[in-house]
Design an enzyme around this catalytic site. Structure first.
Site, PDB file in Angstrom:
ATOM      1  N   LYS A   7      46.112  43.338  47.665  1.00  9.04           N
ATOM      2  CA  LYS A   7      46.112  43.000  46.251  1.00  9.04           C
ATOM      3  C   LYS A   7      47.633  42.580  46.006  1.00  9.04           C
ATOM      4  O   LYS A   7      48.495  42.887  46.744  1.00  9.04           O
ATOM      5  CB  LYS A   7      45.741  44.246  45.547  1.00  9.04           C
ATOM      6  CG  LYS A   7      45.339  43.889  44.080  1.00  9.04           C
ATOM      7  CD  LYS A   7      43.974  44.021  44.125  1.00  9.04           C
ATOM      8  CE  LYS A   7      43.369  43.874  42.521  1.00  9.04           C
ATOM      9  NZ  LYS A   7      41.963  43.901  42.423  1.00  9.04           N
ATOM     10  N   TYR A  60      31.278  40.685  28.359  1.00 10.45           N
ATOM     11  CA  TYR A  60      30.371  39.618  27.593  1.00 10.45           C
ATOM     12  C   TYR A  60      29.333  39.209  28.234  1.00 10.45           C
ATOM     13  O   TYR A  60      28.165  39.113  27.760  1.00 10.45           O
ATOM     14  CB  TYR A  60      31.480  38.728  27.108  1.00 10.45           C
ATOM     15  CG  TYR A  60      30.683  37.502  26.317  1.00 10.45           C
ATOM     16  CD1 TYR A  60      30.330  37.526  25.179  1.00 10.45           C
ATOM     17  CD2 TYR A  60      30.577  36.255  27.042  1.00 10.45           C
ATOM     18  CE1 TYR A  60      29.356  36.446  24.514  1.00 10.45           C
ATOM     19  CE2 TYR A  60      29.821  35.208  26.329  1.00 10.45           C
ATOM     20  CZ  TYR A  60      29.299  35.196  25.312  1.00 10.45           C
ATOM     21  OH  TYR A  60      28.742  34.094  24.710  1.00 10.45           O
TER      22      TYR A  60
END
Ligand SMILES: NC(=O)c1ccc[n+]([C@@H]2O[C@H](COP(=O)([O-])OP(=O)(O)OC[C@H]3O[C@@H](n4cnc5c(N)ncnc54)[C@H](O)[C@@H]3O)[C@@H](O)[C@H]2O)c1
Ligand SMILES: CC(C)C[C@H](N)C(=O)O
Length: 364
Positions: free
Chosen positions: A80, A186
Site C-alpha cells: 500500500k 451508492y
C-alpha cells in the site's frame, strides 16, 4: 514508533519513504509480503495527525492487502502507499508524477491503484511515469474506477452471509443500514434497491444522503444514530474501527457486511460479534471486488473475466463460514486462516530449485 519491531512482529519486507521537495510529495510505500507475487494495493491520500500515524496506516493497510489478495485467490502479494496531504488541496500533476517515479524505481515489486483520496485521474498521471499502476482510465484499455465492482462483490458477499444468517440469500424485504453512501455504497444501494431491500442510510455528506433518499427511497438518519436503528443487516461503508466496545452493544442486526477496510477495532471485537450471534462477513473477503478487477489489467483487462471472478466472492464467503464452523472459530479468524494457509502452501512450493529462474525441464 519502533518500526523494525513492528515489521518483525508481522514479517514485513520493505518500507520506503519517498520525498520530493519541489512537488511537496511525502509518501510511504509499504510492501508487506510478496510470496504470492508482486504487491498490489492502492494509494491513500490523507491528512495524518503525525508521521507515525501515516507510517502505521501504510503498514496496517499493506498487511491487509496481503490477506485480501491471498483470500481472493490472486497471485499477488500485499502492499500500500500512503501520501500525506489533503486530497482536496494538495494534489498536483507533479506530485503524482514524482510518486510514479518512486513506484517505477521498485521495478514491479509494488503495483498501485486507487484508494481513499485518489481517483482514476490520479492513476492516469502516475501512468505517465510507470507501468506498475492499475485502475487507469478505460481509454487506456484499463478497468477504470474500481468502486462499482467492489460494490457488486459486497452485494454478493452480503447475500452469502444472509444465507447463513437467515437460511436464504434473497435480500428482498431485508432492512439494510448503510453507513456512508459514497462511491462504493451508492452502487451497493442500487443492487439492494433493485432486489427489494429497504434502506436506511447515513453520511456526513448531505448530498450523498439526499441522492440515496431520492433514487432508492432510503430512510435517512444522522451519523450517530446508524448503530441504533432496527435492521437485519448493518453495512459499514465509510470508516475503519467502527465495530468496537461501544457500537457492538447498540447493534440490533443479524449480519455485518460492508465495504469498509479494517472494520473491527481490535480482534476481540470479532469474538464479541460472534458471542452476540451476529454473522460477520470479514471485510477483506467481501470487499475484494475492486482489487480483483484492477488485478485483471495485469493480464490485459477483460471485463467478463473480471466480473466472473468477482462472483466467486459469494462462494469464498461461504467457505469462510464453513471453516469457522469446522474449526469452531469466529469468521474473522477463519478468513485469516484461509489466507495464511494459501500463503504457507505457496511459500513451500516456491522453494523448488530453479536454474536461472527457469524450470529445470526447460534445460533438457
Ligand atoms: N473504492 C473501492 O473500490 C474500495 C475497495 C475496497 C475497500 N474500500 C473501502 O470502502 C470504504 C468506502 O470506500 P469509497 O471508495 O466508497 O469511499 P468514499 O469516500 O467515496 O465513501 C465514503 C463515504 O463515507 C462518508 N463518511 C465518512 N465518515 C463518515 C461517518 N463518520 N459517518 C457516516 N459517513 C461517513 C463519506 O462522506 C463518504 O460519502 C472505505 O473504507 C474504503 O477503504 C473501497
Ligand atoms: C487496489 C485497490 C482497488 C484496492 C482498494 N483500495 C482496496 O482497499 O481493496
Amino acid at each position: 514508533m519502533k518500526i523494525f519491531e513492528y515489521m518483525g512482529k508481522y514479517d514485513y519486507e520493505q518500507l520506503v519513504l519517498c520525498h520530493d521537495e519541489q512537488s511537496g510529495l511525502k509518501a510511504i510505500i509499504c510492501i508487506h509480503d510478496t510470496t504470492l507475487g508482486p504487491a498490489l494495493g492502492g494509494t491513500r491520500m490523507w491528512t495524518y495527525d503525525s508521521e507515525d500515524a501515516a507510517i502505521e496506516d501504510a503498514l496496517r493497510l499493506a498487511r491487509g492487502m496481503t490477506y485480501k489478495n491471498a483470500a481472493a485467490g490472486l497471485n499477488l502479494g500485499g502492499g500500500k502507499t500512503v501520501v500525506i496531504g489533503d486530497p482536496k488541496k494538495d494534489k498536483s500533476e507533479a506530485l503524482f508524477r514524482a510518486l510514479g517515479r518512486y513506484i517505477q524505481g521498485l521495478n514491479g515489486r509494488y503495483i498501485t491503484a486507487e484508494d481513499v483520496g485518489t481517483t482514476v485521474e490520479d492513476m492516469d498521471i502516475i501512468r505517465e511515469e510507470t507501468k506498475y499502476v492499475t485502475g487507469v482510465s478505460p481509454a487506456f484499455g484499463s478497468s477504470g474506477n474500481p468502486s462499482p465492482v467492489t460494490a457488486y462483490g459486497v452485494y454478493k458477499g452480503m447475500k452469502a452471509a444472509s444465507k447463513v444468517a437467515f437460511g436464504e440469500d434473497s435480500l428482498k424485504g431485508k432492512v439494510v443500514a448503510v453507513q456512508g453512501v459514497g462511491h462504493v455504497a451508492y452502487n451497493l444501494c442500487k443492487h439492494l434497491h433493485a432486489e427489494g431491500a429497504k434502506l436506511i442510510v447515513t453520511d456526513i455528506n448531505q448530498a450523498n444522503v439526499d441522492r440515496a433518499v431520492q433514487e432508492f427511497g432510503a430512510e435517512a438518519v444522522s451519523p450517530d444514530k446508524i448503530y441504533d436503528v432496527d435492521c437485519d443487516i448493518f453495512s459499514p461503508c465509510a470508516l475503519g474501527a467502527i465495530i468496537n466496545d461501544e457500537t457492538i452493544e447498540r447493534l440490533t442486526c443479524k449480519v455485518v457486511a460492508g465495504a469498509a477496510n479494517n472494520q473491527l477495532k481490535e480482534e476481540k471485537h470479532g469474538e464479541m460479534l460472534e458471542q452476540k450471534g451476529i454473522i460477520y462477513a470479514p471485510d477483506y473477503v467481501i470487499n475484494a471486488g475492486g482489487v480483483i478487477n484492477v488485478a485483471d489489467e495485469l493480464y490485459g483487462y477483460n471485463r467478463d473475466r473480471a466480473m466472473k471472478r468477482v462472483e466467486t466472492i459469494y462462494d469464498n464467503m461461504l467457505k469462510v463460514f464453513e471453516i469457522a464452523k469446522r474449526d469452531g472459530i469466529p469468521s474473522y479468524k477463519a478468513a485469516d486462516r484461509m489466507a495464511e494457509e494459501r500463503i504457507a502452501a505457496m511459500r513451500k512450493t516456491r522453494s523448488t530449485f530453479l536454474v536461472n529462474g527457469q524450470s529445470i525441464l526447460s534445460h533438457r
